[in-house]
Design a protein around this motif. Structure first.
Motif, PDB file in Angstrom:
ATOM      1  N   GLY A 117      19.425  16.518  93.961  1.00 32.66           N
ATOM      2  CA  GLY A 117      18.465  16.928  94.994  1.00 32.66           C
ATOM      3  C   GLY A 117      17.412  15.837  95.092  1.00 32.66           C
ATOM      4  O   GLY A 117      17.685  14.689  94.710  1.00 32.66           O
ATOM      5  N   PRO A 118      16.207  16.108  95.594  1.00 27.24           N
ATOM      6  CA  PRO A 118      15.719  17.375  96.146  1.00 27.24           C
ATOM      7  C   PRO A 118      15.248  17.234  97.583  1.00 27.24           C
ATOM      8  O   PRO A 118      14.705  18.161  98.134  1.00 27.24           O
ATOM      9  N   PHE A 119      15.369  16.036  98.200  1.00 24.07           N
ATOM     10  CA  PHE A 119      14.957  15.701  99.567  1.00 24.07           C
ATOM     11  C   PHE A 119      13.530  15.151  99.634  1.00 24.07           C
ATOM     12  O   PHE A 119      13.313  14.071 100.163  1.00 24.07           O
ATOM     13  N   LEU A 120      12.546  15.852  99.094  1.00 19.36           N
ATOM     14  CA  LEU A 120      11.161  15.380  99.169  1.00 19.36           C
ATOM     15  C   LEU A 120      10.824  14.479  97.979  1.00 19.36           C
ATOM     16  O   LEU A 120      11.100  14.820  96.826  1.00 19.36           O
ATOM     17  N   SER A 121      10.191  13.339  98.264  1.00 22.62           N
ATOM     18  CA  SER A 121       9.895  12.372  97.215  1.00 22.62           C
ATOM     19  C   SER A 121       8.925  12.914  96.173  1.00 22.62           C
ATOM     20  O   SER A 121       9.063  12.637  94.975  1.00 22.62           O
ATOM     21  N   GLY A 122       7.928  13.687  96.609  1.00 21.64           N
ATOM     22  CA  GLY A 122       6.984  14.256  95.654  1.00 21.64           C
ATOM     23  C   GLY A 122       7.666  15.196  94.686  1.00 21.64           C
ATOM     24  O   GLY A 122       7.385  15.185  93.480  1.00 21.64           O
ATOM     25  N   VAL A 123       8.579  16.011  95.189  1.00 16.26           N
ATOM     26  CA  VAL A 123       9.343  16.921  94.339  1.00 16.26           C
ATOM     27  C   VAL A 123      10.251  16.120  93.407  1.00 16.26           C
ATOM     28  O   VAL A 123      10.395  16.450  92.226  1.00 16.26           O
ATOM     29  N   ALA A 124      10.862  15.056  93.918  1.00 13.52           N
ATOM     30  CA  ALA A 124      11.728  14.216  93.093  1.00 13.52           C
ATOM     31  C   ALA A 124      10.951  13.609  91.928  1.00 13.52           C
ATOM     32  O   ALA A 124      11.461  13.519  90.803  1.00 13.52           O
ATOM     33  N   MET A 125       9.713  13.202  92.179  1.00 17.23           N
ATOM     34  CA  MET A 125       8.888  12.639  91.124  1.00 17.23           C
ATOM     35  C   MET A 125       8.634  13.660  90.020  1.00 17.23           C
ATOM     36  O   MET A 125       8.725  13.360  88.830  1.00 17.23           O
ATOM     37  N   ALA A 126       8.344  14.898  90.428  1.00 16.79           N
ATOM     38  CA  ALA A 126       8.101  15.959  89.448  1.00 16.79           C
ATOM     39  C   ALA A 126       9.356  16.269  88.634  1.00 16.79           C
ATOM     40  O   ALA A 126       9.288  16.461  87.411  1.00 16.79           O
ATOM     41  N   ILE A 127      10.510  16.300  89.297  1.00 25.62           N
ATOM     42  CA  ILE A 127      11.766  16.594  88.607  1.00 25.62           C
ATOM     43  C   ILE A 127      12.142  15.454  87.671  1.00 25.62           C
ATOM     44  O   ILE A 127      12.599  15.687  86.540  1.00 25.62           O
ATOM     45  N   ALA A 128      11.945  14.221  88.115  1.00 24.98           N
ATOM     46  CA  ALA A 128      12.274  13.069  87.271  1.00 24.98           C
ATOM     47  C   ALA A 128      11.466  13.091  85.977  1.00 24.98           C
ATOM     48  O   ALA A 128      12.000  12.803  84.887  1.00 24.98           O
ATOM     49  N   THR A 129      10.198  13.430  86.082  1.00 26.17           N
ATOM     50  CA  THR A 129       9.339  13.501  84.895  1.00 26.17           C
ATOM     51  C   THR A 129       9.854  14.557  83.921  1.00 26.17           C
ATOM     52  O   THR A 129       9.918  14.330  82.701  1.00 26.17           O
ATOM     53  N   LEU A 130      10.234  15.723  84.463  1.00 27.72           N
ATOM     54  CA  LEU A 130      10.747  16.797  83.618  1.00 27.72           C
ATOM     55  C   LEU A 130      12.087  16.423  82.987  1.00 27.72           C
ATOM     56  O   LEU A 130      12.303  16.640  81.785  1.00 27.72           O
ATOM     57  N   CYS A 131      13.002  15.871  83.784  1.00 24.26           N
ATOM     58  CA  CYS A 131      14.325  15.510  83.262  1.00 24.26           C
ATOM     59  C   CYS A 131      14.228  14.453  82.168  1.00 24.26           C
ATOM     60  O   CYS A 131      15.027  14.459  81.221  1.00 24.26           O
ATOM     61  N   GLU A 132      13.265  13.579  82.287  1.00 20.79           N
ATOM     62  CA  GLU A 132      13.055  12.581  81.234  1.00 20.79           C
ATOM     63  C   GLU A 132      12.631  13.271  79.938  1.00 20.79           C
ATOM     64  O   GLU A 132      13.121  12.932  78.853  1.00 20.79           O
ATOM     65  N   ALA A 133      11.730  14.229  80.065  1.00 23.83           N
ATOM     66  CA  ALA A 133      11.263  14.952  78.878  1.00 23.83           C
ATOM     67  C   ALA A 133      12.365  15.817  78.271  1.00 23.83           C
ATOM     68  O   ALA A 133      12.461  15.955  77.043  1.00 23.83           O
ATOM     69  N   ARG A 134      13.203  16.406  79.117  1.00 23.45           N
ATOM     70  CA  ARG A 134      14.260  17.307  78.636  1.00 23.45           C
ATOM     71  C   ARG A 134      15.562  16.583  78.357  1.00 23.45           C
ATOM     72  O   ARG A 134      16.534  17.190  77.934  1.00 23.45           O
ATOM     73  N   ARG A 135      15.626  15.287  78.655  1.00 24.03           N
ATOM     74  CA  ARG A 135      16.816  14.461  78.420  1.00 24.03           C
ATOM     75  C   ARG A 135      18.031  15.018  79.169  1.00 24.03           C
ATOM     76  O   ARG A 135      19.122  15.184  78.628  1.00 24.03           O
ATOM     77  N   VAL A 136      17.805  15.276  80.470  1.00 28.67           N
ATOM     78  CA  VAL A 136      18.865  15.785  81.344  1.00 28.67           C
ATOM     79  C   VAL A 136      19.075  14.795  82.491  1.00 28.67           C
ATOM     80  O   VAL A 136      18.106  14.397  83.149  1.00 28.67           O
TER      81      VAL A 136
END
Length: 368
Positions: free
Chosen positions: A60-79
């Motif tokens: 996903g996620p279409f919106l760049s701001g949302v992508a930034m938030a998800i990228a930060t989380l995925c880095e922390a969760r190692r996903v």
């Protein structure tokens, strides 16, 4: 969001119909659904939920701001996170290990916009000296609008041009009359708007109402201009709008096959930037899983780094990621609304029609 989800699901269904992930005994893909509601904090919360439900990879996620938030989380969760759509360069400039992007960056958009504008000026022997720019106030709008303004001010266009007005307005704005009045006052040759469907329609109607004279409307790249609802609702007023976007490859065999399925499933719809890249993102994940032979995050990441996925679904070449996780072969096409249809007009190797510029009739001259 609906178009993206449809593209994701069709790709999942196609992969499973072809035998699933064969290196893992024909394991089937399952699409777990989340909705960011176009809000960064909701996107992060939904991603957290999907990870807890067992997602081995996020897309996903279409919106760049949302992508930034998800990228930060995925880095922390190692996903692993495979971005299908989101363009802001900053997303992949943080040194993240777990984020990869299929979509072009804003920098790529600017290079293609400059190339196509130069070609139009040369071939049509027209003078474009005065440019007005508008953009929405979300992360993508701000970044895309500013990037094009900076591109022109840095004299990266091969012809002399200046920005005579740059206007930003809130996403979801209900009235653009004041903004269009400012544009009319500076008498631009072209208007280069970064818009979503709602404000794109507002803008066109206000340009018509205020009789703003333009050689053309050429977006540096935004979704507002190719969405079916815009084309349907605007009719003749939408004709001749041009948009520099990552688009389907209309001469590609993969495109023809997938679009036929998509159009059959969803009558009146067709693959576009959103559904096309959503489909491609799932293919990238499936390809990585096939080569990883595992659902372990580090194995998937290693496979993603080595990706070389041949495709002619979208304009551009095979999907391959650089050290930052960006797809080095992602590209954009110039599309134009002609007779109520979206047509690729540049580059010539993928063109379905010849572009029309300048607009042969001003908005108020079209008998609407």
């Amino acid at each position: 969001g609906i178009a993206c989800r449809r593209g994701n699901q069709l790709a999942v269904d196609d992969v499973n119909a072809r035998g699933g992930i064969k290196s893992m005994g024909g394991a089937k893909l399952k699409l777990l659904l989340g909705d960011s509601e176009a809000k960064e904090e909701v996107g992060r919360t939904e991603t957290e939920r999907l990870i807890k439900e067992g997602a081995v990879c996020i897309t996903g996620p279409f919106l760049s701001g949302v992508a930034m938030a998800i990228a930060t989380l995925c880095e922390a969760r190692r996903v692993p996170f495979v971005i299908d759509i989101a363009a802001a360069d900053v997303i992949t400039q943080k040194g993240y290990k777990y984020t990869f992007r299929c979509f072009p960056t804003v920098s790529t958009f600017m290079k293609s916009m400059g190339f196509y504008l130069s070609q139009i000026v040369q071939e049509k022997k027209v003078s474009i000296k005065r440019i007005a720019v508008t953009n929405t106030g979300d992360l993508f709008g701000r970044v895309q609008g500013k990037a094009f303004v900076d591109f022109v001010k840095a004299k990266k266009l091969p012809f002399a041009a200046e920005i005579v007005e740059h206007i930003e307005y809130p996403l979801g704005v209900a009235d653009l009359s004041a903004e269009i009045a400012k544009i009319k006052a500076v008498k631009p040759d072209i208007l280069c708007p970064v818009a979503r469907p709602g404000d794109a329609k507002l803008m066109i109607r206000e340009l018509y109402k205020q009789r703003v004279e333009l050689l053309g409307i050429i977006s540096p790249g935004s979704p507002g201009w190719y969405e079916p609802e815009f084309i349907r609702d605007m009719g003749k007023l939408g004709e001749f709008v041009m948009d520099n976007v990552p688009w389907v490859n209309p001469i590609g065999n993969m495109y023809k096959e997938v679009n036929a399925k998509f159009s059959k499933l969803y009558p009146g719809k067709y693959l576009d930037t959103n559904s096309g890249y959503a489909y491609l993102g799932v293919l990238v994940i499936a390809d990585a899983l096939e080569r990883a032979k595992s659902t372990k995050a580090d194995d998937i990441i290693e496979a993603l780094r080595k990706t070389y996925l041949k495709q002619d679904l979208m304009v551009g070449l095979s999907v391959a990621f650089d050290s930052k996780g960006d797809n080095v072969n992602a590209d954009a096409a110039m599309i134009q609304i002609l007779e109520g249809n979206v047509k690729v007009v540049l580059p010539q190797k993928a063109a379905e029609a010849k572009y029309v510029f300048p607009m042969p009739k001003q908005l108020w001259e079209r008998g609407v």
